[in-house]
Design a protein around this motif. Structure first.
Motif, mmCIF file in Angstrom:
data_model
loop_
_atom_site.group_PDB
_atom_site.id
_atom_site.type_symbol
_atom_site.label_atom_id
_atom_site.label_comp_id
_atom_site.label_asym_id
_atom_site.label_seq_id
_atom_site.Cartn_x
_atom_site.Cartn_y
_atom_site.Cartn_z
ATOM 1 N N GLU A 40 -13.878 -24.853 -0.786
ATOM 2 C CA GLU A 40 -13.652 -26.032 -1.704
ATOM 3 C C GLU A 40 -14.912 -26.673 -1.905
ATOM 4 O OE1 GLU A 40 -10.288 -29.358 -2.094
ATOM 5 O OE2 GLU A 40 -10.990 -28.951 0.005
ATOM 6 N N VAL A 41 -15.239 -26.692 -3.300
ATOM 7 C CA VAL A 41 -16.249 -27.424 -3.925
ATOM 8 C C VAL A 41 -16.212 -28.686 -4.348
ATOM 9 C CG1 VAL A 41 -17.607 -25.102 -4.356
ATOM 10 C CG2 VAL A 41 -16.009 -26.313 -5.972
ATOM 11 N N GLU A 42 -14.786 -29.023 -4.606
ATOM 12 C CA GLU A 42 -14.566 -30.288 -5.071
ATOM 13 C C GLU A 42 -12.956 -30.518 -4.825
ATOM 14 O OE1 GLU A 42 -14.312 -32.399 -9.663
ATOM 15 O OE2 GLU A 42 -16.218 -31.114 -8.998
ATOM 16 N N SER A 43 -12.466 -31.667 -4.900
ATOM 17 C CA SER A 43 -11.102 -31.939 -4.342
ATOM 18 C C SER A 43 -10.012 -30.999 -5.105
ATOM 19 C CB SER A 43 -10.716 -33.490 -4.294
ATOM 20 O OG SER A 43 -9.191 -33.388 -4.056
ATOM 21 N N GLY A 44 -9.341 -29.852 -4.522
ATOM 22 C CA GLY A 44 -8.576 -29.246 -5.298
ATOM 23 C C GLY A 44 -9.001 -28.199 -6.092
ATOM 24 N N ILE A 45 -10.685 -27.841 -6.175
ATOM 25 C CA ILE A 45 -11.112 -26.961 -6.670
ATOM 26 C C ILE A 45 -11.951 -25.900 -5.744
ATOM 27 C CG2 ILE A 45 -12.702 -26.442 -8.630
ATOM 28 C CD1 ILE A 45 -12.179 -28.938 -9.864
ATOM 29 N N PHE A 46 -11.723 -24.598 -5.873
ATOM 30 C CA PHE A 46 -12.350 -23.724 -4.937
ATOM 31 C C PHE A 46 -13.242 -22.815 -5.611
ATOM 32 C CE2 PHE A 46 -8.659 -25.323 -2.934
ATOM 33 C CZ PHE A 46 -9.035 -25.563 -1.391
ATOM 34 N N GLU A 47 -14.268 -22.311 -5.146
ATOM 35 C CA GLU A 47 -15.242 -21.226 -5.790
ATOM 36 C C GLU A 47 -15.219 -19.837 -5.049
ATOM 37 O OE1 GLU A 47 -19.129 -22.564 -7.065
ATOM 38 O OE2 GLU A 47 -18.373 -23.693 -8.623
ATOM 39 N N GLY A 48 -15.250 -18.902 -5.419
ATOM 40 C CA GLY A 48 -15.428 -17.663 -4.695
ATOM 41 C C GLY A 48 -16.518 -16.639 -5.546
ATOM 42 N N HIS A 49 -17.135 -15.941 -5.006
ATOM 43 C CA HIS A 49 -18.035 -14.853 -5.580
ATOM 44 C C HIS A 49 -17.719 -13.511 -5.149
ATOM 45 C CE1 HIS A 49 -21.887 -12.780 -5.498
ATOM 46 N NE2 HIS A 49 -22.092 -13.479 -6.643
ATOM 47 N N ARG A 50 -17.885 -12.808 -6.191
ATOM 48 C CA ARG A 50 -17.988 -11.030 -5.840
ATOM 49 C C ARG A 50 -19.095 -10.581 -6.251
ATOM 50 N NH1 ARG A 50 -13.501 -8.080 -4.851
ATOM 51 N NH2 ARG A 50 -14.033 -6.611 -6.466
ATOM 52 N N ASP A 51 -19.629 -9.820 -5.649
ATOM 53 C CA ASP A 51 -21.117 -9.100 -5.855
ATOM 54 C C ASP A 51 -20.927 -8.370 -7.250
ATOM 55 O OD1 ASP A 51 -22.161 -10.191 -3.563
ATOM 56 O OD2 ASP A 51 -21.979 -8.380 -2.622
ATOM 57 N N GLY A 52 -21.764 -8.514 -7.888
ATOM 58 C CA GLY A 52 -21.724 -7.993 -9.352
ATOM 59 C C GLY A 52 -20.791 -8.307 -10.501
ATOM 60 N N GLU A 53 -20.062 -9.414 -10.084
ATOM 61 C CA GLU A 53 -19.052 -9.938 -11.033
ATOM 62 C C GLU A 53 -19.161 -11.377 -11.257
ATOM 63 O OE1 GLU A 53 -14.783 -8.931 -10.241
ATOM 64 O OE2 GLU A 53 -15.436 -7.254 -9.226
ATOM 65 N N GLY A 54 -19.694 -12.202 -10.203
ATOM 66 C CA GLY A 54 -20.177 -13.536 -10.449
ATOM 67 C C GLY A 54 -19.098 -14.312 -9.671
ATOM 68 N N ILE A 55 -18.833 -15.648 -10.303
ATOM 69 C CA ILE A 55 -18.141 -16.596 -9.623
ATOM 70 C C ILE A 55 -16.725 -16.951 -10.346
ATOM 71 C CG2 ILE A 55 -18.134 -19.344 -9.228
ATOM 72 C CD1 ILE A 55 -20.234 -17.871 -7.749
ATOM 73 N N TYR A 56 -15.655 -17.028 -9.452
ATOM 74 C CA TYR A 56 -14.117 -17.165 -9.860
ATOM 75 C C TYR A 56 -13.897 -18.567 -9.338
ATOM 76 C CZ TYR A 56 -14.452 -12.360 -11.198
ATOM 77 O OH TYR A 56 -14.419 -11.001 -11.672
#
Length: 227
Positions: free
Chosen positions: A102-118
């Motif tokens: 969670e990077v902000e209330s109710g907002i999550f970030e994830g990373h996949r190698d070679g693809e970027g941020i989701y």
């Protein structure tokens, strides 16, 4: 010594219990519909998280078109909470597909190698953001705090790379704006970013007067107004 040892064990047990409670609370809070997307929301997928147990973790449902929009979702079969606050999408065998924090209330970030941020966020909030983006498209005027116009620009919904959309300056802009030379824009966690080809950004946040002010603020603020 034995007393200190006992206190250390008790502290460890309490910490473990607190972590388990935090994970249980997060699992409860995450149940519902979420939007999984690229950062600029050009590709989206609705994910419904359930509290029902699965062979690995908890059950989830992906809308039928997810695999076309985001191919990596084909591997997702379950979800779970790892550690204190990591939301994990897993394969049917329990393997990692993607972790979110969670990077902000109710907002999550994830990373996949070679693809970027989701991005993963509540579906209602995501659709509200989509409406906000539609409202941003069009002609804007950039003014100083005294009302003096320094530039006109147009924000479009034409993709310009993985995270941004095209922006165009109109003729006769102030030299400072021309020197910055933004060619792209995006919304990011409630703020509007103008982006130059070299990656430099100007960040604007909405104020109480429905204006967008450049931050950090100054005694001679730069304000964007919708035409």
């Amino acid at each position: 010594m034995w007393r200190a040892f006992g206190i250390a064990i008790l502290a460890a047990l309490l910490a473990t219990a607190a972590a388990a409670q935090d994970a249980a609370t997060m699992k409860k809070d995450m149940v519902g519909q979420w939007e999984l997307s690229t950062t600029e929301r050009s590709k989206t997928c609705v994910v419904t998280l359930s509290s029902e147990p699965a062979p690995q973790g908890l059950k989830l449902t992906l809308e039928p078109d997810c695999a076309n929009s985001l191919p990596f979702t084909k591997a997702i079969a379950a979800w779970d909470v790892k550690g204190l606050d990591i939301l994990r999408f897993e394969t049917a065998e329990g393997g990692l597909v993607i972790d979110f924090t969670e990077v902000e209330s109710g907002i999550f970030e994830g990373h996949r190698d070679g693809e970027g941020i989701y991005i993963l966020q509540n579906l209602v909030a995501a659709r509200s953001l989509a409406k906000s983006m539609e409202q941003m498209i069009g002609d804007w005027t950039m003014v100083r705090g005294n009302g003096r116009q320094v530039c006109g620009l147009t924000l479009t919904n034409t993709e310009a790379g993985p995270d941004n959309f095209q922006a165009f300056l109109k003729p006769r802009c102030d030299p400072q704006v021309v020197s910055f030379g933004p060619t792209m824009w995006r919304l990011e966690h409630g703020a509007m970013l103008l982006v130059a080809p070299n990656g430099a950004t100007w960040r604007f946040e909405a104020d109480d007067n429905a204006q967008w002010r450049r931050v950090p603020d100054s005694t001679d603020p730069l304000i964007m107004l919708r035409q």
